[in-house]
Scaffold this motif. Structure first.
Motif, PDB file in Angstrom:
ATOM      1  N   VAL A  45       0.844  -1.203   0.000  1.00  0.00           N
ATOM      2  CA  VAL A  45       0.000   0.000   0.000  1.00  0.00           C
ATOM      3  C   VAL A  45       0.879   1.252   0.000  1.00  0.00           C
ATOM      4  O   VAL A  45       0.602   2.228  -0.710  1.00  0.00           O
ATOM      5  CB  VAL A  45      -0.949  -0.007   1.214  1.00  0.00           C
ATOM      6  N   GLY A  46       1.952   1.229   0.802  1.00  0.00           N
ATOM      7  CA  GLY A  46       2.868   2.364   0.841  1.00  0.00           C
ATOM      8  C   GLY A  46       3.494   2.648  -0.515  1.00  0.00           C
ATOM      9  O   GLY A  46       3.569   3.809  -0.956  1.00  0.00           O
ATOM     10  N   PHE A  47       3.931   1.592  -1.225  1.00  0.00           N
ATOM     11  CA  PHE A  47       4.516   1.771  -2.548  1.00  0.00           C
ATOM     12  C   PHE A  47       3.477   2.285  -3.548  1.00  0.00           C
ATOM     13  O   PHE A  47       3.796   3.088  -4.424  1.00  0.00           O
ATOM     14  CB  PHE A  47       5.117   0.467  -3.051  1.00  0.00           C
ATOM     15  N   ALA A  48       2.239   1.817  -3.417  1.00  0.00           N
ATOM     16  CA  ALA A  48       1.188   2.287  -4.323  1.00  0.00           C
ATOM     17  C   ALA A  48       0.952   3.788  -4.145  1.00  0.00           C
ATOM     18  O   ALA A  48       0.842   4.533  -5.130  1.00  0.00           O
ATOM     19  CB  ALA A  48      -0.102   1.509  -4.067  1.00  0.00           C
ATOM     20  N   VAL A  49       0.886   4.234  -2.902  1.00  0.00           N
ATOM     21  CA  VAL A  49       0.682   5.661  -2.631  1.00  0.00           C
ATOM     22  C   VAL A  49       1.879   6.473  -3.112  1.00  0.00           C
ATOM     23  O   VAL A  49       1.720   7.541  -3.725  1.00  0.00           O
ATOM     24  CB  VAL A  49       0.442   5.880  -1.124  1.00  0.00           C
ATOM     25  N   ALA A  50       3.105   5.979  -2.852  1.00  0.00           N
ATOM     26  CA  ALA A  50       4.314   6.697  -3.276  1.00  0.00           C
ATOM     27  C   ALA A  50       4.403   6.783  -4.795  1.00  0.00           C
ATOM     28  O   ALA A  50       4.797   7.815  -5.351  1.00  0.00           O
ATOM     29  CB  ALA A  50       5.550   5.996  -2.716  1.00  0.00           C
ATOM     30  N   THR A  51       4.036   5.699  -5.489  1.00  0.00           N
ATOM     31  CA  THR A  51       4.066   5.697  -6.948  1.00  0.00           C
ATOM     32  C   THR A  51       3.048   6.671  -7.521  1.00  0.00           C
ATOM     33  O   THR A  51       3.325   7.382  -8.498  1.00  0.00           O
ATOM     34  CB  THR A  51       3.790   4.284  -7.479  1.00  0.00           C
ATOM     35  N   ALA A  52       1.862   6.715  -6.903  1.00  0.00           N
ATOM     36  CA  ALA A  52       0.840   7.656  -7.359  1.00  0.00           C
ATOM     37  C   ALA A  52       1.327   9.088  -7.225  1.00  0.00           C
ATOM     38  O   ALA A  52       1.109   9.928  -8.121  1.00  0.00           O
ATOM     39  CB  ALA A  52      -0.448   7.447  -6.552  1.00  0.00           C
ATOM     40  N   TRP A  53       1.996   9.383  -6.113  1.00  0.00           N
ATOM     41  CA  TRP A  53       2.523  10.728  -5.933  1.00  0.00           C
ATOM     42  C   TRP A  53       3.592  11.040  -6.982  1.00  0.00           C
ATOM     43  O   TRP A  53       3.608  12.131  -7.570  1.00  0.00           O
ATOM     44  CB  TRP A  53       3.120  10.907  -4.542  1.00  0.00           C
ATOM     45  N   LEU A  54       4.522  10.101  -7.222  1.00  0.00           N
ATOM     46  CA  LEU A  54       5.594  10.344  -8.180  1.00  0.00           C
ATOM     47  C   LEU A  54       5.029  10.547  -9.577  1.00  0.00           C
ATOM     48  O   LEU A  54       5.491  11.414 -10.327  1.00  0.00           O
ATOM     49  CB  LEU A  54       6.590   9.178  -8.170  1.00  0.00           C
ATOM     50  N   TRP A  55       4.006   9.770  -9.946  1.00  0.00           N
ATOM     51  CA  TRP A  55       3.365   9.947 -11.250  1.00  0.00           C
ATOM     52  C   TRP A  55       2.727  11.327 -11.347  1.00  0.00           C
ATOM     53  O   TRP A  55       2.882  12.028 -12.348  1.00  0.00           O
ATOM     54  CB  TRP A  55       2.299   8.864 -11.447  1.00  0.00           C
ATOM     55  N   LEU A  56       2.009  11.722 -10.299  1.00  0.00           N
ATOM     56  CA  LEU A  56       1.365  13.036 -10.295  1.00  0.00           C
ATOM     57  C   LEU A  56       2.389  14.156 -10.381  1.00  0.00           C
ATOM     58  O   LEU A  56       2.211  15.127 -11.125  1.00  0.00           O
ATOM     59  CB  LEU A  56       0.524  13.192  -9.028  1.00  0.00           C
ATOM     60  N   TRP A  57       3.502  14.014  -9.646  1.00  0.00           N
ATOM     61  CA  TRP A  57       4.527  15.051  -9.647  1.00  0.00           C
ATOM     62  C   TRP A  57       5.172  15.202 -11.024  1.00  0.00           C
ATOM     63  O   TRP A  57       5.379  16.324 -11.502  1.00  0.00           O
ATOM     64  CB  TRP A  57       5.583  14.733  -8.595  1.00  0.00           C
ATOM     65  N   THR A  58       5.483  14.086 -11.673  1.00  0.00           N
ATOM     66  CA  THR A  58       6.099  14.166 -12.994  1.00  0.00           C
ATOM     67  C   THR A  58       5.128  14.757 -14.018  1.00  0.00           C
ATOM     68  O   THR A  58       5.538  15.495 -14.923  1.00  0.00           O
ATOM     69  CB  THR A  58       6.573  12.783 -13.468  1.00  0.00           C
ATOM     70  N   ARG A  59       3.828  14.442 -13.887  1.00  0.00           N
ATOM     71  CA  ARG A  59       2.843  15.041 -14.784  1.00  0.00           C
ATOM     72  C   ARG A  59       2.754  16.554 -14.585  1.00  0.00           C
ATOM     73  O   ARG A  59       2.662  17.316 -15.555  1.00  0.00           O
ATOM     74  CB  ARG A  59       1.471  14.411 -14.550  1.00  0.00           C
ATOM     75  N   GLN A  88       5.155  18.453 -13.449  1.00  0.00           N
ATOM     76  CA  GLN A  88       6.383  19.029 -13.989  1.00  0.00           C
ATOM     77  C   GLN A  88       6.300  19.175 -15.505  1.00  0.00           C
ATOM     78  O   GLN A  88       6.729  20.192 -16.070  1.00  0.00           O
ATOM     79  CB  GLN A  88       7.584  18.170 -13.603  1.00  0.00           C
ATOM     80  N   ALA A  89       5.784  18.138 -16.174  1.00  0.00           N
ATOM     81  CA  ALA A  89       5.658  18.198 -17.631  1.00  0.00           C
ATOM     82  C   ALA A  89       4.724  19.322 -18.050  1.00  0.00           C
ATOM     83  O   ALA A  89       4.993  20.048 -19.004  1.00  0.00           O
ATOM     84  CB  ALA A  89       5.157  16.855 -18.156  1.00  0.00           C
ATOM     85  N   TYR A  90       3.616  19.476 -17.323  1.00  0.00           N
ATOM     86  CA  TYR A  90       2.675  20.565 -17.629  1.00  0.00           C
ATOM     87  C   TYR A  90       3.340  21.928 -17.419  1.00  0.00           C
ATOM     88  O   TYR A  90       3.167  22.846 -18.229  1.00  0.00           O
ATOM     89  CB  TYR A  90       1.445  20.434 -16.743  1.00  0.00           C
ATOM     90  N   TRP A  91       4.117  22.043 -16.340  1.00  0.00           N
ATOM     91  CA  TRP A  91       4.803  23.306 -16.061  1.00  0.00           C
ATOM     92  C   TRP A  91       5.807  23.652 -17.154  1.00  0.00           C
ATOM     93  O   TRP A  91       5.902  24.801 -17.589  1.00  0.00           O
ATOM     94  CB  TRP A  91       5.490  23.201 -14.705  1.00  0.00           C
ATOM     95  N   GLN A  92       6.540  22.642 -17.633  1.00  0.00           N
ATOM     96  CA  GLN A  92       7.513  22.879 -18.692  1.00  0.00           C
ATOM     97  C   GLN A  92       6.821  23.301 -19.985  1.00  0.00           C
ATOM     98  O   GLN A  92       7.292  24.189 -20.697  1.00  0.00           O
ATOM     99  CB  GLN A  92       8.350  21.615 -18.935  1.00  0.00           C
ATOM    100  N   ARG A  93       5.684  22.664 -20.305  1.00  0.00           N
ATOM    101  CA  ARG A  93       4.952  23.026 -21.529  1.00  0.00           C
ATOM    102  C   ARG A  93       4.391  24.445 -21.424  1.00  0.00           C
ATOM    103  O   ARG A  93       4.373  25.188 -22.427  1.00  0.00           O
ATOM    104  CB  ARG A  93       3.814  22.032 -21.783  1.00  0.00           C
ATOM    105  N   SER A  94       3.937  24.832 -20.226  1.00  0.00           N
ATOM    106  CA  SER A  94       3.374  26.176 -20.060  1.00  0.00           C
ATOM    107  C   SER A  94       4.452  27.236 -20.159  1.00  0.00           C
ATOM    108  O   SER A  94       4.200  28.362 -20.608  1.00  0.00           O
ATOM    109  CB  SER A  94       2.634  26.273 -18.740  1.00  0.00           C
ATOM    110  N   ARG A  95       5.673  26.893 -19.738  1.00  0.00           N
ATOM    111  CA  ARG A  95       6.789  27.867 -19.808  1.00  0.00           C
ATOM    112  C   ARG A  95       7.373  27.950 -21.202  1.00  0.00           C
ATOM    113  O   ARG A  95       7.885  29.010 -21.601  1.00  0.00           O
ATOM    114  CB  ARG A  95       7.871  27.475 -18.812  1.00  0.00           C
ATOM    115  N   HIS A  96       7.351  26.833 -21.948  1.00  0.00           N
ATOM    116  CA  HIS A  96       7.947  26.795 -23.281  1.00  0.00           C
ATOM    117  C   HIS A  96       6.935  26.217 -24.275  1.00  0.00           C
ATOM    118  O   HIS A  96       7.113  25.103 -24.764  1.00  0.00           O
ATOM    119  CB  HIS A  96       9.229  25.959 -23.269  1.00  0.00           C
TER     120      HIS A  96
END
Length: 271
Positions: free
Chosen positions: A243-257, A259-267
């Protein structure tokens, strides 16, 4: 209590496998990705799981509460290594290690004086993440380049160092209170050996890149420690870890998404 040999062998094999996998990512992808994954619950998960296995799930859950604040000390270690390990070769590794450990011990000693709860420990590290991300904003991204691959001696050193740290943490947990056991569980078990070998084979530039992106990946570690502190006593170690790994993976996926959105909005791409 006496720890079964099978548990010790499992601890050794898991520690070795995780560190070598992180090295392969840095070699084949980039130090940036490796830095983000260094914040994934790898070493901490191993430490807390075996603390729970060797002592009790309740003890591991109590330790995880203090691990939440202990990640601030881990950030301090990275900052100390970055400041002191700017030279090439063994000299840079030794000075970076001494500087990083001095910062980690100082921060850990201060944190150990505070009786943290889940909210307090999480808030302390969230503030520290913001501070270190701001401090690292001017650190350039450097790829590993083509300065050679890791030798068998380097592979063996990294594996043994990671395993030694894990065995030290879980061994000390038998004689320390949960607060210090939790702080030790936050030690960068997988990242530190990785930094040492990356420094030796590719120099301080890529090491600085890994340290720069490490705070961004700590969100998943916070999610993991918070989760297991809640579920270990009720779900047990195996299911609680999943369960801990599932929650951590969900957070990492959300964070990378994000970041990608932020990069697209800046450039934005021109039409």
């Amino acid at each position: 209590m006496d720890v079964p040999v099978a548990w010790q062998v499992a601890k050794l094999l898991v520690s070795i496998g995780v560190v070598l996998g992180l090295a392969a990512i840095a070699e084949r992808l980039s130090p940036r990705i490796a830095g983000l994954l260094s914040g994934y619950p790898l070493g901490t998960a191993i430490a807390l799981f075996f603390i729970g296995l060797e002592i009790s799930p309740d003890f591991a859950a109590d330790s995880a509460v203090h691990t939440l604040a202990g990640f601030t000390a881990t950030l301090a270690l990275g900052g100390g290594y970055l400041l002191c390990g700017r030279r090439e070769g063994v000299t840079g590794i030794l000075s970076g290690t001494l500087g990083g450990l001095a910062c980690w011990l100082t921060a850990s000693a201060l944190l150990a004086q505070i009786d943290f709860d889940r909210i307090g420990g999480t808030l302390v590290t969230l503030v520290a993440i913001g501070i270190f991300l701001w401090l690292y904003r001017q650190v350039p991204d450097r790829r590993t380049g083509g300065r050679g691959s890791l030798s068998w001696a380097g592979v063996l050193f990294r594996a043994l160092l990671a395993a030694a740290i894990i065995f030290t943490i879980t061994g000390l947990a038998h004689v320390l209170p949960p607060a210090w056991a939790g702080l030790l569980a936050a030690f960068p078990v997988t990242m530190y050996p990785f930094l040492v070998i990356l420094h030796l084979t590719h120099g301080p530039g890529p090491v600085a890149t890994v340290i720069k992106h490490y705070p961004a990946g700590l969100g998943s570690l916070l999610c993991y420690a918070l989760c297991v502190s809640l579920v270990y006593p009720t779900l047990g170690l195996a299911l609680g870890t999943l369960v801990g790994f599932a929650v951590a993976t969900a957070w990492l996926w959300l964070w990378t998404r994000l970041q990608a959105y932020w990069q697209r909005s800046r450039h934005p791409v021109d039409a």
